[in-house]
Write a protein that holds these residues in place. Structure first.
Motif, PDB file in Angstrom:
ATOM      1  N   UNK A 178      -6.113  -7.984   3.197  1.00  0.00           N
ATOM      2  CA  UNK A 178      -6.181  -6.591   3.655  1.00  0.00           C
ATOM      3  C   UNK A 178      -4.999  -6.240   4.558  1.00  0.00           C
ATOM      4  N   UNK A 179      -4.503  -7.215   5.303  1.00  0.00           N
ATOM      5  CA  UNK A 179      -3.334  -6.957   6.175  1.00  0.00           C
ATOM      6  C   UNK A 179      -2.118  -6.593   5.347  1.00  0.00           C
ATOM      7  N   UNK A 180      -2.052  -7.149   4.148  1.00  0.00           N
ATOM      8  CA  UNK A 180      -0.897  -6.831   3.276  1.00  0.00           C
ATOM      9  C   UNK A 180      -0.915  -5.356   2.861  1.00  0.00           C
ATOM     10  N   UNK A 181      -2.080  -4.745   2.965  1.00  0.00           N
ATOM     11  CA  UNK A 181      -2.193  -3.317   2.658  1.00  0.00           C
ATOM     12  C   UNK A 181      -2.265  -2.501   3.949  1.00  0.00           C
ATOM     13  N   UNK A 182      -1.850  -3.139   5.047  1.00  0.00           N
ATOM     14  CA  UNK A 182      -1.782  -2.462   6.348  1.00  0.00           C
ATOM     15  C   UNK A 182      -3.120  -1.877   6.777  1.00  0.00           C
ATOM     16  N   UNK A 183      -4.211  -2.531   6.382  1.00  0.00           N
ATOM     17  CA  UNK A 183      -5.530  -2.050   6.796  1.00  0.00           C
ATOM     18  C   UNK A 183      -5.763  -2.368   8.264  1.00  0.00           C
ATOM     19  N   UNK A 184      -6.553  -1.525   8.906  1.00  0.00           N
ATOM     20  CA  UNK A 184      -7.008  -1.787  10.269  1.00  0.00           C
ATOM     21  C   UNK A 184      -8.323  -2.540  10.113  1.00  0.00           C
ATOM     22  N   UNK A 240       0.841  -1.200   0.000  1.00  0.00           N
ATOM     23  CA  UNK A 240       0.000   0.000   0.000  1.00  0.00           C
ATOM     24  C   UNK A 240       0.872   1.244   0.000  1.00  0.00           C
ATOM     25  N   UNK A 241       0.280   2.343  -0.439  1.00  0.00           N
ATOM     26  CA  UNK A 241       0.989   3.621  -0.450  1.00  0.00           C
ATOM     27  C   UNK A 241       0.280   4.526   0.537  1.00  0.00           C
ATOM     28  N   UNK A 242       0.424   4.163   1.811  1.00  0.00           N
ATOM     29  CA  UNK A 242      -0.305   4.882   2.852  1.00  0.00           C
ATOM     30  C   UNK A 242       0.426   6.137   3.224  1.00  0.00           C
ATOM     31  N   UNK A 243      -0.310   7.245   3.197  1.00  0.00           N
ATOM     32  CA  UNK A 243       0.283   8.484   3.698  1.00  0.00           C
ATOM     33  C   UNK A 243      -0.632   8.969   4.798  1.00  0.00           C
ATOM     34  N   UNK A 280      -6.173   2.419   6.276  1.00  0.00           N
ATOM     35  CA  UNK A 280      -7.547   2.245   5.816  1.00  0.00           C
ATOM     36  C   UNK A 280      -8.280   1.376   6.845  1.00  0.00           C
ATOM     37  N   UNK A 281      -9.443   1.858   7.264  1.00  0.00           N
ATOM     38  CA  UNK A 281     -10.244   1.103   8.244  1.00  0.00           C
ATOM     39  C   UNK A 281     -11.224   0.225   7.448  1.00  0.00           C
ATOM     40  N   UNK A 282     -11.022  -1.073   7.543  1.00  0.00           N
ATOM     41  CA  UNK A 282     -11.850  -2.009   6.779  1.00  0.00           C
ATOM     42  C   UNK A 282     -12.734  -2.832   7.709  1.00  0.00           C
ATOM     43  N   UNK A 338      -7.352   4.794  -0.386  1.00  0.00           N
ATOM     44  CA  UNK A 338      -6.187   5.538   0.118  1.00  0.00           C
ATOM     45  C   UNK A 338      -6.068   6.879  -0.609  1.00  0.00           C
ATOM     46  N   UNK A 339      -6.216   6.842  -1.926  1.00  0.00           N
ATOM     47  CA  UNK A 339      -6.118   8.074  -2.723  1.00  0.00           C
ATOM     48  C   UNK A 339      -7.190   9.074  -2.298  1.00  0.00           C
ATOM     49  N   UNK A 340      -8.366   8.551  -2.032  1.00  0.00           N
ATOM     50  CA  UNK A 340      -9.493   9.412  -1.626  1.00  0.00           C
ATOM     51  C   UNK A 340      -9.178  10.062  -0.276  1.00  0.00           C
TER      52      UNK A 340
END
Lengths: 134, 144
Positions: free
Chosen positions: A30-36, A4-7, A11-13, A126-128
């Motif tokens: 989703x964990x691979x994208x560091x989502x909560x 993920x490109x988290x800035x 992301x809360x999923x 994330x972009x949003x």
């Protein structure tokens, strides 16, 4: 799998799924994208979370669940004024798309899920989030 | 294929793929396993086996009733179909599809016959899954 490109905040999923196998696979992706990640075993639990004031960026919702179906859950969540949360309806029933979209889902994903479609969805969220922070 | 799985385990999986017991969905599952989720495949197939056993038990009870509720039977089969499709258990999935046809026709005999087939197919794949996990564990212990 892309990272993920988290800035900023993750992301809360919310995963609304009564089948443990599906919940495990989705949460692993989703964990691979560091989502909560928050899990709900049925629609009623999901709605309760919103009534408690919890907020989510994206919801993955199964169709056939005990207590409350996926489309009914989505209708109730939207009726609470949650218009911004991205809702993904998931089902092995290809006819479920209409029910999900009528209820207010943004996207329908058939099961078995193509794992590589989840990444772009998360990236979009994330972009949003990043755009709304500007 | 997942870097964290041992060669013997991958060989086992390859054999299940070549015999049609599993399909390419299982290969996608293997790709999700990595250093951050080293037990992902083991957890997934363990859950599938446990859920599947419970479902077969429920189906047996449902079809044993005097008055069969075919909608309820179909709901259980649909769940197992979904789980088997997700893990790539192709033969279980295909048997579930046949089962659903008999549910639609409200054919108790058809459902009972297909349940027998489902039992055979399910326990075949779950037995092989369990053997694969045991092998994985043995190989992990041998390399400690």
């Amino acid at each position: 799998m892309m990272t993920s490109f988290v800035q900023g905040s993750p992301v809360k999923a919310l995963i609304v799924e009564d089948t443990a196998v599906h919940a495990l696979i989705l949460s692993t992706i989703l964990r691979k994208f560091h989502c909560e990640i928050t899990m709900a075993e049925n629609g009623n639990e999901a709605v309760q979370l919103f009534l408690e004031g919890k907020k989510f960026d994206i919801i993955f919702c199964d169709k056939d669940m005990p207590v409350m179906s996926g489309p009914e859950t989505i209708e109730k969540i939207r009726a609470l004024g949650e218009s911004h949360v991205k809702i993904v309806g998931i089902s092995a029933d290809y006819d479920a798309q209409e029910a999900f979209v009528s209820a207010g889902a943004d996207v329908f994903l058939p099961k078995p899920m193509k794992f590589d479609v989840v990444g772009p969805m998360i990236q979009e969220v994330i972009n949003k989030k990043n755009n709304s922070m500007v | 294929m997942a870097a964290t799985m041992k060669l013997g385990t991958l060989g086992h999986a390859a054999s299940m793929l070549s015999t049609g017991l599993l399909d390419e969905q299982f290969q996608k599952l293997l790709l999700l396993q990595d250093g951050s989720d080293p037990n992902f495949v083991a957890e997934t197939i363990t859950l599938f086996c446990e859920d599947g056993e419970r479902t077969i038990g429920e189906l047996t009870k449902q079809l044993d009733k005097r008055c069969v509720n075919f909608d309820e039977v179909a709901a259980f089969v649909h769940k197992l179909e979904g789980g088997s499709a997700t893990v790539g258990a192709q033969r279980v999935k295909n048997t579930c599809i046949q089962f659903l046809e008999f549910c639609k026709e409200k054919s108790r005999d058809g459902c009972l016959k297909t349940l027998d087939t489902l039992r055979v197919v399910f326990y075949d794949v779950s037995g092989k899954f369990k053997a694969m996990l045991q092998l994985e564990q043995q190989q992990a212990e041998a390399t400690k």
